[in-house]
Motif scaffolding. Structure first.
Motif, PDB file in Angstrom:
ATOM      1  N   GLY A 130       0.842  -1.189   0.000  1.00  0.00           N
ATOM      2  CA  GLY A 130       0.000   0.000   0.000  1.00  0.00           C
ATOM      3  C   GLY A 130       0.879   1.241   0.000  1.00  0.00           C
ATOM      4  O   GLY A 130       1.848   1.312   0.765  1.00  0.00           O
ATOM      5  N   VAL A 131       0.562   2.196  -0.860  1.00  0.00           N
ATOM      6  CA  VAL A 131       1.333   3.435  -0.943  1.00  0.00           C
ATOM      7  C   VAL A 131       0.359   4.609  -0.856  1.00  0.00           C
ATOM      8  O   VAL A 131      -0.630   4.658  -1.592  1.00  0.00           O
ATOM      9  N   ALA A 179      -6.479  14.753   1.421  1.00  0.00           N
ATOM     10  CA  ALA A 179      -5.420  13.980   2.081  1.00  0.00           C
ATOM     11  C   ALA A 179      -4.932  12.902   1.117  1.00  0.00           C
ATOM     12  O   ALA A 179      -5.641  12.547   0.178  1.00  0.00           O
ATOM     13  N   PRO A 180      -3.737  12.372   1.352  1.00  0.00           N
ATOM     14  CA  PRO A 180      -3.251  11.289   0.491  1.00  0.00           C
ATOM     15  C   PRO A 180      -4.198  10.088   0.521  1.00  0.00           C
ATOM     16  O   PRO A 180      -4.841   9.806   1.533  1.00  0.00           O
ATOM     17  N   VAL A 181      -4.268   9.394  -0.595  1.00  0.00           N
ATOM     18  CA  VAL A 181      -5.140   8.232  -0.757  1.00  0.00           C
ATOM     19  C   VAL A 181      -4.263   6.993  -0.913  1.00  0.00           C
ATOM     20  O   VAL A 181      -3.279   7.015  -1.643  1.00  0.00           O
ATOM     21  N   ARG A 182      -4.641   5.916  -0.223  1.00  0.00           N
ATOM     22  CA  ARG A 182      -3.856   4.681  -0.315  1.00  0.00           C
ATOM     23  C   ARG A 182      -4.198   3.933  -1.601  1.00  0.00           C
ATOM     24  O   ARG A 182      -5.352   3.655  -1.883  1.00  0.00           O
ATOM     25  N   HIS A 183      -3.165   3.617  -2.363  1.00  0.00           N
ATOM     26  CA  HIS A 183      -3.299   2.792  -3.550  1.00  0.00           C
ATOM     27  C   HIS A 183      -2.547   1.494  -3.305  1.00  0.00           C
ATOM     28  O   HIS A 183      -1.527   1.479  -2.628  1.00  0.00           O
ATOM     29  N   PHE A 184      -3.059   0.416  -3.864  1.00  0.00           N
ATOM     30  CA  PHE A 184      -2.467  -0.898  -3.658  1.00  0.00           C
ATOM     31  C   PHE A 184      -1.762  -1.362  -4.926  1.00  0.00           C
ATOM     32  O   PHE A 184      -2.212  -1.087  -6.036  1.00  0.00           O
ATOM     33  N   LEU A 221      -3.451  -1.877  -8.375  1.00  0.00           N
ATOM     34  CA  LEU A 221      -4.756  -2.441  -8.051  1.00  0.00           C
ATOM     35  C   LEU A 221      -5.791  -1.390  -7.664  1.00  0.00           C
ATOM     36  O   LEU A 221      -6.926  -1.726  -7.358  1.00  0.00           O
ATOM     37  N   GLY A 222      -5.396  -0.124  -7.647  1.00  0.00           N
ATOM     38  CA  GLY A 222      -6.341   0.937  -7.315  1.00  0.00           C
ATOM     39  C   GLY A 222      -6.426   1.197  -5.822  1.00  0.00           C
ATOM     40  O   GLY A 222      -5.616   0.728  -5.040  1.00  0.00           O
ATOM     41  N   TRP A 223      -7.451   1.937  -5.419  1.00  0.00           N
ATOM     42  CA  TRP A 223      -7.567   2.373  -4.030  1.00  0.00           C
ATOM     43  C   TRP A 223      -8.491   1.507  -3.195  1.00  0.00           C
ATOM     44  O   TRP A 223      -8.526   1.616  -1.981  1.00  0.00           O
ATOM     45  N   LYS A 224      -9.278   0.628  -3.821  1.00  0.00           N
ATOM     46  CA  LYS A 224     -10.172  -0.246  -3.056  1.00  0.00           C
ATOM     47  C   LYS A 224      -9.389  -1.418  -2.474  1.00  0.00           C
ATOM     48  O   LYS A 224      -8.438  -1.899  -3.078  1.00  0.00           O
ATOM     49  N   ARG A 245      -9.441  -7.408  -2.075  1.00  0.00           N
ATOM     50  CA  ARG A 245      -9.915  -8.682  -1.514  1.00  0.00           C
ATOM     51  C   ARG A 245      -9.525  -9.870  -2.370  1.00  0.00           C
ATOM     52  O   ARG A 245      -9.176 -10.924  -1.864  1.00  0.00           O
ATOM     53  N   ARG A 246      -9.619  -9.697  -3.667  1.00  0.00           N
ATOM     54  CA  ARG A 246      -9.342 -10.805  -4.577  1.00  0.00           C
ATOM     55  C   ARG A 246      -7.908 -11.322  -4.401  1.00  0.00           C
ATOM     56  O   ARG A 246      -7.656 -12.515  -4.484  1.00  0.00           O
ATOM     57  N   TRP A 247      -6.976 -10.419  -4.159  1.00  0.00           N
ATOM     58  CA  TRP A 247      -5.578 -10.812  -4.007  1.00  0.00           C
ATOM     59  C   TRP A 247      -5.318 -11.461  -2.650  1.00  0.00           C
ATOM     60  O   TRP A 247      -4.444 -12.295  -2.508  1.00  0.00           O
ATOM     61  N   LEU A 248      -6.078 -11.086  -1.651  1.00  0.00           N
ATOM     62  CA  LEU A 248      -5.860 -11.628  -0.315  1.00  0.00           C
ATOM     63  C   LEU A 248      -6.652 -12.905  -0.074  1.00  0.00           C
ATOM     64  O   LEU A 248      -6.253 -13.754   0.690  1.00  0.00           O
ATOM     65  N   ALA A 249      -7.780 -13.059  -0.771  1.00  0.00           N
ATOM     66  CA  ALA A 249      -8.651 -14.209  -0.550  1.00  0.00           C
ATOM     67  C   ALA A 249      -7.987 -15.519  -0.937  1.00  0.00           C
ATOM     68  O   ALA A 249      -8.262 -16.552  -0.353  1.00  0.00           O
ATOM     69  N   LEU A 250      -7.101 -15.498  -1.916  1.00  0.00           N
ATOM     70  CA  LEU A 250      -6.475 -16.723  -2.396  1.00  0.00           C
ATOM     71  C   LEU A 250      -5.270 -17.141  -1.567  1.00  0.00           C
ATOM     72  O   LEU A 250      -4.806 -18.260  -1.663  1.00  0.00           O
TER      73      LEU A 250
END
Length: 95
Positions: free
Chosen positions: A7-8, A17-22, A82-85, A88-93
């Motif tokens: 996360g950046v 404010a800064p937004v977290r992108h993955f 992966l955007g700012w949301k 889940r798809r990357w963590l679920a597996l």
């Protein structure tokens, strides 16, 4: 592990404010993955220079399991924004 989820915090025009992108990064070395994610984030906007709401500007969400990397076709050395949301798809597996 075969990669990392990073996360950046990115400063975007029009955002208060800064937004977290993955980013999914196909490097086994954690430090290399972090710097690679920073380099890619800088193409989107400036990287925050201090913590935002308790989160460091660059932080590792976790390692990506080989199964996840294979299923989602992340190549070695590849950086996938992966955007700012919450990705889940990357963590679920991960297992």
């Amino acid at each position: 592990m075969s990669g990392w989820l990073i996360g950046v915090m990115i400063e975007l025009a029009g955002e208060p404010a800064p937004v977290r992108h993955f980013f999914a990064v196909g490097h086994e070395d954690r430090n290399k993955a972090e710097w690679t994610a920073i380099d890619r984030a800088m193409l989107i906007g400036g990287v925050a220079t201090s913590p935002v709401k308790g989160l460091e500007p660059v932080h590792v969400i976790g390692p990506l399991a080989p199964r996840t990397v294979k299923t989602l076709a992340l190549k070695p050395g590849e950086v996938r924004p992966l955007g700012w949301k919450w990705p889940r798809r990357w963590l679920a597996l991960a297992e």
